[in-house]
Design a protein around this motif. Structure first.
Motif, mmCIF file in Angstrom:
data_model
loop_
_atom_site.group_PDB
_atom_site.id
_atom_site.type_symbol
_atom_site.label_atom_id
_atom_site.label_comp_id
_atom_site.label_asym_id
_atom_site.label_seq_id
_atom_site.Cartn_x
_atom_site.Cartn_y
_atom_site.Cartn_z
ATOM 1 N N TRP A 32 -6.015 -5.357 -5.409
ATOM 2 C CA TRP A 32 -5.122 -6.182 -6.231
ATOM 3 C C TRP A 32 -4.233 -7.091 -5.382
ATOM 4 C CZ3 TRP A 32 -1.890 -2.401 -4.401
ATOM 5 C CH2 TRP A 32 -0.516 -2.636 -4.456
ATOM 6 N N LEU A 40 1.796 1.607 -3.610
ATOM 7 C CA LEU A 40 0.673 2.173 -4.351
ATOM 8 C C LEU A 40 0.541 3.666 -4.067
ATOM 9 C CD1 LEU A 40 -1.918 1.910 -6.063
ATOM 10 C CD2 LEU A 40 -3.122 1.272 -3.956
ATOM 11 N N SER A 41 0.670 4.046 -2.802
ATOM 12 C CA SER A 41 0.559 5.457 -2.431
ATOM 13 C C SER A 41 1.645 6.289 -3.096
ATOM 14 C CB SER A 41 0.638 5.599 -0.906
ATOM 15 O OG SER A 41 -0.406 4.891 -0.272
ATOM 16 N N GLN A 94 3.144 5.654 -5.886
ATOM 17 C CA GLN A 94 2.797 5.788 -7.302
ATOM 18 C C GLN A 94 1.714 6.842 -7.492
ATOM 19 O OE1 GLN A 94 4.853 4.670 -9.245
ATOM 20 N NE2 GLN A 94 5.003 2.458 -9.451
ATOM 21 N N ALA A 150 -7.680 4.231 -7.704
ATOM 22 C CA ALA A 150 -6.979 3.259 -6.862
ATOM 23 C C ALA A 150 -7.850 2.021 -6.692
ATOM 24 C CB ALA A 150 -6.652 3.861 -5.495
ATOM 25 N N PRO A 159 -7.037 -1.006 -4.371
ATOM 26 C CA PRO A 159 -6.128 -1.713 -3.466
ATOM 27 C C PRO A 159 -6.391 -3.207 -3.353
ATOM 28 C CG PRO A 159 -7.669 -0.312 -2.246
ATOM 29 C CD PRO A 159 -7.817 0.047 -3.680
ATOM 30 N N MET A 192 0.826 -1.209 0.000
ATOM 31 C CA MET A 192 0.000 0.000 0.000
ATOM 32 C C MET A 192 0.864 1.264 0.000
ATOM 33 S SD MET A 192 -3.161 -0.738 -0.257
ATOM 34 C CE MET A 192 -3.358 -2.430 -0.790
ATOM 35 N N ILE A 202 2.386 -2.950 -10.173
ATOM 36 C CA ILE A 202 1.995 -1.537 -10.179
ATOM 37 C C ILE A 202 3.172 -0.633 -10.549
ATOM 38 C CG2 ILE A 202 0.083 -1.822 -8.560
ATOM 39 C CD1 ILE A 202 1.975 -0.646 -6.391
#
Length: 385
Positions: free
Chosen positions: A349, A195-196, A198, A345, A347, A192, A221
């Motif tokens: 995934w 992801l954040s 990105q 988003a 999440p 996470m 990602i």
């Protein structure tokens, strides 16, 4: 109601317990539809966090409101809600400052700030790995979700903890668009954080781990996977950053960090970050560190109230900054909810398994063993027989 009860180290079972209920006028009662097994649950599951036998686990929760206290004003029966793992009042000094992870009223211990559902040392509140959950200060603690949440629970449930916590890690590190960042740990929180990063337009996102399935999720990602079994992660980060080190770094592992040989070192990732982050860079620490761990193999950590042998000299010499602590979920969850709703988003995934509550003991065992493919486990109490 059925609930997952902690019985001792690596022993949990689904039992019939008294129903959760409205206890105060400001309470909300939620029928839990999705509740996650979190990496921090494993500290308790393994007997490493002083969890009391008989407690109900589960702090990553969402569900449908089935009853409200007479003092509840805005939350309505039938609302789908996601619940921050931090239980906060909204009116104490820390809550007014936005530090809801350190609420001064919701933990019965006057010497401790912060409370959570089903968590050792964070009050006596029951967890949500159960059919029903009492939510104190419901108007404040319930994030009412958009209509699509019923069909996208695996995305929206992440707003309870790990998505905001990953975001918080990058905030503590001070990440700015165009900067590079290295994240130690490709568990759910580390992913996470990636992801954040990105979403915040980091120029380069590196993720250090040694589990191929988790590193593959990071790569999905656009992050650069770094396998620490193939050589020093510090050297690999320096190689990728022309010797300068990353601009920012996130610690998403905590006090049970292990080296590739399987030995535990509570200071491992902290010191690796000091070496991996550039001069004047920033480090954010959201991996759990506790003041007591009588089972730690590290004498200093075991006997010194959570002390670690930290490379402070180099940290100071490099002029680095470090931010630490649990995520104030309410500072981020509404904004991150918008990213999910607008398709920016997803999440979910990282989700590998969705199980009925009865299979929670097996889910804990597989997740705790880090078996390949067990990256994030969701439980569905409403599917229980």
């Amino acid at each position: 109601m059925k609930a997952l009860v902690y019985e001792g180290a690596r022993s949990v079972s689904v039992k019939n317990v008294p129903d959760a209920r409205i206890e105060r006028p400001t309470d909300v009662l939620v029928s839990v539809t999705t509740t996650n097994i979190c990496g921090s649950d494993l500290h308790m599951y393994e007997g490493r966090a002083g969890m009391e036998s008989g407690r109900i686990l589960g702090h990553e929760n969402m569900g449908e409101v089935v009853a409200i206290g007479e003092g509840v004003d805005k939350v309505r029966v039938g609302d789908m809600v996601c619940l921050p793992f931090n239980i906060s009042c909204g009116f104490c000094r820390n809550c007014e400052a936005g530090k809801t992870a350190y609420c001064l009223t919701t933990n019965s211990d006057p010497l401790t700030a912060g409370a959570a559902y089903g968590f050792a040392g964070m009050g006596s509140h029951s967890g949500g790995q159960a059919e029903l959950l009492n939510v104190p200060y419901g108007d404040h603690n319930c994030l009412v979700l958009p209509e699509e949440a019923q069909e996208r629970q695996s995305d929206y449930v992440m707003l309870s903890d790990i998505f905001p916590t990953g975001w918080h890690a990058t905030e503590l590190a001070g990440l700015q668009p165009g900067e590079s960042i290295v994240i130690y740990g490709a568990g759910p929180v580390g992913l996470m954080a990636a992801l954040s990063a990105q979403l915040k337009s980091a120029a380069q996102v590196m993720v250090v781990d040694r589990h191929p399935d988790r590193l593959a999720l990071a790569e999905e990602i656009g992050a650069i996977p770094i396998d620490d079994t193939l050589g020093s992660p510090i050297d690999q980060v320096n190689q990728l950053t022309n010797g300068a080190g990353a601009d920012r770094g996130c610690e998403c592992v905590g006090y049970q960090a292990h080296d590739p040989q399987g030995d535990e070192h509570p200071n491992l990732t902290l010191n690796n970050l000091v070496h991996s982050v550039r001069f004047t860079g920033g480090i954010g620490v959201v991996g759990i560190f506790l003041p007591q761990d009588p089972h730690s193999p590290d004498r200093l950590y075991r006997e010194g109230e959570g002390e670690v042998a930290f490379d402070f000299g180099l940290h100071w010499f490099k002029g680095q900054t470090m931010g630490t602590g649990q995520c104030n979920v309410k500072a981020y969850n509404r904004l991150l909810c918008g990213l999910i709703e607008q398709g920016r988003a997803a999440p979910s995934w990282i989700v590998s398994h969705e199980l009925p509550l009865e299979q929670a003991p097996q889910g804990y065992r597989h997740f705790d063993d880090r078996e390949p493919g067990w990256t994030k486990v969701l439980l569905h109490p409403e599917e229980s027989g």
